[in-house]
Design a protein around this motif. Structure first.
Motif, PDB file in Angstrom:
ATOM      1  N   GLY A  85      10.344  -3.293   7.210  1.00 17.84           N
ATOM      2  CA  GLY A  85       9.397  -2.375   6.428  1.00 17.84           C
ATOM      3  C   GLY A  85       9.192  -1.331   6.870  1.00 17.84           C
ATOM      4  N   VAL A  86       7.852  -0.564   6.735  1.00 26.42           N
ATOM      5  CA  VAL A  86       8.046   1.254   6.994  1.00 26.42           C
ATOM      6  C   VAL A  86       6.492   0.489   7.735  1.00 26.42           C
ATOM      7  CG1 VAL A  86       6.701   2.922   6.734  1.00 26.42           C
ATOM      8  CG2 VAL A  86       8.381   1.631   4.855  1.00 26.42           C
ATOM      9  N   CYS A  87       6.537   0.975   9.226  1.00 26.24           N
ATOM     10  CA  CYS A  87       5.053   0.477   9.977  1.00 26.24           C
ATOM     11  C   CYS A  87       3.791   1.302   9.906  1.00 26.24           C
ATOM     12  CB  CYS A  87       5.850   1.270  11.548  1.00 26.24           C
ATOM     13  SG  CYS A  87       4.255   0.873  12.546  1.00 26.24           S
ATOM     14  N   VAL A  88       3.544   0.794   9.135  1.00 20.30           N
ATOM     15  CA  VAL A  88       1.750   1.498   8.698  1.00 20.30           C
ATOM     16  C   VAL A  88       0.090   0.937   9.140  1.00 20.30           C
ATOM     17  CG1 VAL A  88       0.010   1.624   6.508  1.00 20.30           C
ATOM     18  CG2 VAL A  88       2.427   1.514   6.378  1.00 20.30           C
ATOM     19  N   CYS A  89      -0.205   2.099  10.423  1.00 21.77           N
ATOM     20  CA  CYS A  89      -1.097   1.386  10.874  1.00 21.77           C
ATOM     21  C   CYS A  89      -2.837   2.021  10.371  1.00 21.77           C
ATOM     22  CB  CYS A  89      -1.403   2.404  12.146  1.00 21.77           C
ATOM     23  SG  CYS A  89      -2.465   2.115  13.301  1.00 21.77           S
ATOM     24  N   VAL A  90      -3.530   0.805   9.668  1.00 19.80           N
ATOM     25  CA  VAL A  90      -4.870   1.047   9.256  1.00 19.80           C
ATOM     26  C   VAL A  90      -5.584   0.439  10.512  1.00 19.80           C
ATOM     27  CG1 VAL A  90      -6.575   0.145   7.306  1.00 19.80           C
ATOM     28  CG2 VAL A  90      -3.594  -0.288   6.845  1.00 19.80           C
TER      29      VAL A  90
ATOM     30  N   ILE B 172     -10.403   7.071   1.686  1.00 15.51           N
ATOM     31  CA  ILE B 172      -9.498   6.886   2.185  1.00 15.51           C
ATOM     32  C   ILE B 172      -8.612   8.147   2.601  1.00 15.51           C
ATOM     33  CG2 ILE B 172      -6.500   6.002   2.429  1.00 15.51           C
ATOM     34  CD1 ILE B 172      -8.171   3.361   0.064  1.00 15.51           C
ATOM     35  N   THR B 173      -8.147   7.966   3.678  1.00 18.09           N
ATOM     36  CA  THR B 173      -7.152   9.321   4.377  1.00 18.09           C
ATOM     37  C   THR B 173      -6.411   8.125   4.925  1.00 18.09           C
ATOM     38  OG1 THR B 173      -9.455  10.121   5.671  1.00 18.09           O
ATOM     39  CG2 THR B 173      -7.000  11.355   6.120  1.00 18.09           C
ATOM     40  N   LEU B 174      -4.817   9.890   4.307  1.00 19.53           N
ATOM     41  CA  LEU B 174      -3.785   9.246   4.416  1.00 19.53           C
ATOM     42  C   LEU B 174      -3.248  10.008   5.691  1.00 19.53           C
ATOM     43  CD1 LEU B 174      -1.933   8.352   1.151  1.00 19.53           C
ATOM     44  CD2 LEU B 174      -3.106   6.667   2.403  1.00 19.53           C
ATOM     45  N   LYS B 175      -2.530   9.952   6.633  1.00 16.77           N
ATOM     46  CA  LYS B 175      -1.496  10.150   7.572  1.00 16.77           C
ATOM     47  C   LYS B 175      -0.432  10.014   7.514  1.00 16.77           C
ATOM     48  CE  LYS B 175      -5.552  11.567  10.047  1.00 16.77           C
ATOM     49  NZ  LYS B 175      -6.362  11.909  11.714  1.00 16.77           N
TER      50      LYS B 175
ATOM     51  N   THR C  37     -16.752   2.445   4.129  1.00 14.33           N
ATOM     52  CA  THR C  37     -16.577   2.615   5.811  1.00 14.33           C
ATOM     53  C   THR C  37     -15.154   3.490   4.621  1.00 14.33           C
ATOM     54  OG1 THR C  37     -15.060   1.404   5.247  1.00 14.33           O
ATOM     55  CG2 THR C  37     -16.615   1.155   6.881  1.00 14.33           C
ATOM     56  N   ASN C  38     -14.754   4.430   5.598  1.00 12.70           N
ATOM     57  CA  ASN C  38     -14.157   5.428   5.779  1.00 12.70           C
ATOM     58  C   ASN C  38     -12.473   5.101   6.071  1.00 12.70           C
ATOM     59  OD1 ASN C  38     -12.194   7.785   5.252  1.00 12.70           O
ATOM     60  ND2 ASN C  38     -13.695   9.410   5.033  1.00 12.70           N
ATOM     61  N   LEU C  39     -11.557   5.137   5.913  1.00 11.49           N
ATOM     62  CA  LEU C  39     -10.543   4.289   6.481  1.00 11.49           C
ATOM     63  C   LEU C  39      -9.271   5.145   6.227  1.00 11.49           C
ATOM     64  CD1 LEU C  39     -10.144   0.934   6.534  1.00 11.49           C
ATOM     65  CD2 LEU C  39      -8.752   1.137   5.025  1.00 11.49           C
ATOM     66  N   GLU C  40      -8.880   5.150   7.631  1.00 11.40           N
ATOM     67  CA  GLU C  40      -7.438   5.977   8.422  1.00 11.40           C
ATOM     68  C   GLU C  40      -6.253   4.952   8.018  1.00 11.40           C
ATOM     69  OE1 GLU C  40      -8.146   9.350  10.917  1.00 11.40           O
ATOM     70  OE2 GLU C  40      -6.501   8.106  12.143  1.00 11.40           O
ATOM     71  N   ILE C  41      -5.482   5.436   7.326  1.00 11.69           N
ATOM     72  CA  ILE C  41      -3.844   4.434   7.034  1.00 11.69           C
ATOM     73  C   ILE C  41      -3.359   5.771   7.966  1.00 11.69           C
ATOM     74  CG2 ILE C  41      -2.512   3.521   5.818  1.00 11.69           C
ATOM     75  CD1 ILE C  41      -4.736   3.205   3.159  1.00 11.69           C
ATOM     76  N   THR C  42      -2.645   5.393   8.486  1.00 10.78           N
ATOM     77  CA  THR C  42      -1.204   6.129   8.801  1.00 10.78           C
ATOM     78  C   THR C  42      -0.065   5.293   8.431  1.00 10.78           C
ATOM     79  OG1 THR C  42      -2.817   6.632  10.974  1.00 10.78           O
ATOM     80  CG2 THR C  42      -0.121   7.408  11.492  1.00 10.78           C
ATOM     81  N   ILE C  43       0.980   6.547   8.225  1.00 12.75           N
ATOM     82  CA  ILE C  43       2.705   5.656   8.366  1.00 12.75           C
ATOM     83  C   ILE C  43       3.757   6.317   8.669  1.00 12.75           C
ATOM     84  CG2 ILE C  43       4.309   5.504   5.809  1.00 12.75           C
ATOM     85  CD1 ILE C  43       0.553   6.409   5.004  1.00 12.75           C
ATOM     86  N   CYS C  44       4.215   5.371   9.177  1.00 17.29           N
ATOM     87  CA  CYS C  44       5.318   6.251   9.987  1.00 17.29           C
ATOM     88  C   CYS C  44       6.334   7.101   9.383  1.00 17.29           C
ATOM     89  CB  CYS C  44       5.874   5.129  10.772  1.00 17.29           C
ATOM     90  SG  CYS C  44       7.278   5.405  11.755  1.00 17.29           S
ATOM     91  N   VAL C  45       6.244   8.228   9.490  1.00 13.86           N
ATOM     92  CA  VAL C  45       7.693   8.758   9.372  1.00 13.86           C
ATOM     93  C   VAL C  45       8.806   9.154   9.843  1.00 13.86           C
ATOM     94  CG1 VAL C  45       5.292   9.806   6.781  1.00 13.86           C
ATOM     95  CG2 VAL C  45       6.662  11.015   8.775  1.00 13.86           C
ATOM     96  N   GLY C  46       9.135   9.103  10.791  1.00 16.89           N
ATOM     97  CA  GLY C  46      10.434   8.856  11.168  1.00 16.89           C
ATOM     98  C   GLY C  46      11.642   8.260  10.781  1.00 16.89           C
ATOM     99  N   SER C  47      12.338   8.419  11.707  1.00 10.92           N
ATOM    100  CA  SER C  47      13.586   8.309  10.551  1.00 10.92           C
ATOM    101  C   SER C  47      13.778   6.548  10.386  1.00 10.92           C
ATOM    102  CB  SER C  47      14.851   8.655  11.491  1.00 10.92           C
ATOM    103  OG  SER C  47      15.332   8.267  13.166  1.00 10.92           O
TER     104      SER C  47
END
Ligand code: FES
Length: 84
Positions: free
Chosen positions: A54-59, A39-42, A2-12
């Motif tokens: 911790g940092v909010c990470v969405c998979v 894997i795609t990082l966003k 599968t192609n996985l999308e991982i979104t990392i929060c870069v809010g303050s």
């Protein structure tokens, strides 16, 4: 695979909790495992989870809170399992 999308929060708030380090560690692990094509990082603005540790990470559609020190564990426990 599968192609996985991982979104990392870069809010303050997540930035202060080390989102840049989380991204760097994930990038290193992705290239170590040669998963660049899988894997795609966003980055994302605040996901409304600032109060959590911790940092909010969405998979895909699941949310996790990942501290820089836990990133490798998170990668092995969550990411690698979803890749297989
Ligand atoms: S800054 Fe990351 S959830 Fe708010």
């Amino acid at each position: 695979m599968t192609n996985l999308e991982i979104t990392i929060c870069v809010g303050s708030s997540c930035h202060l909790k080390g989102s840049r380090d989380v991204i760097k560690i994930l990038e290193r692990l992705i290239s170590l495992h040669r998963l660049e094509d899988k894997i795609t990082l966003k980055g994302s603005f605040c996901m409304g989870e600032c109060s959590k540790n911790g940092v909010c990470v969405c998979v895909d559609n699941d949310r996790f809170n990942v501290a820089p020190l836990d990133t490798e564990l998170f990668f092995n426990d969550v990411i690698m399992k979803r890749i297989k």
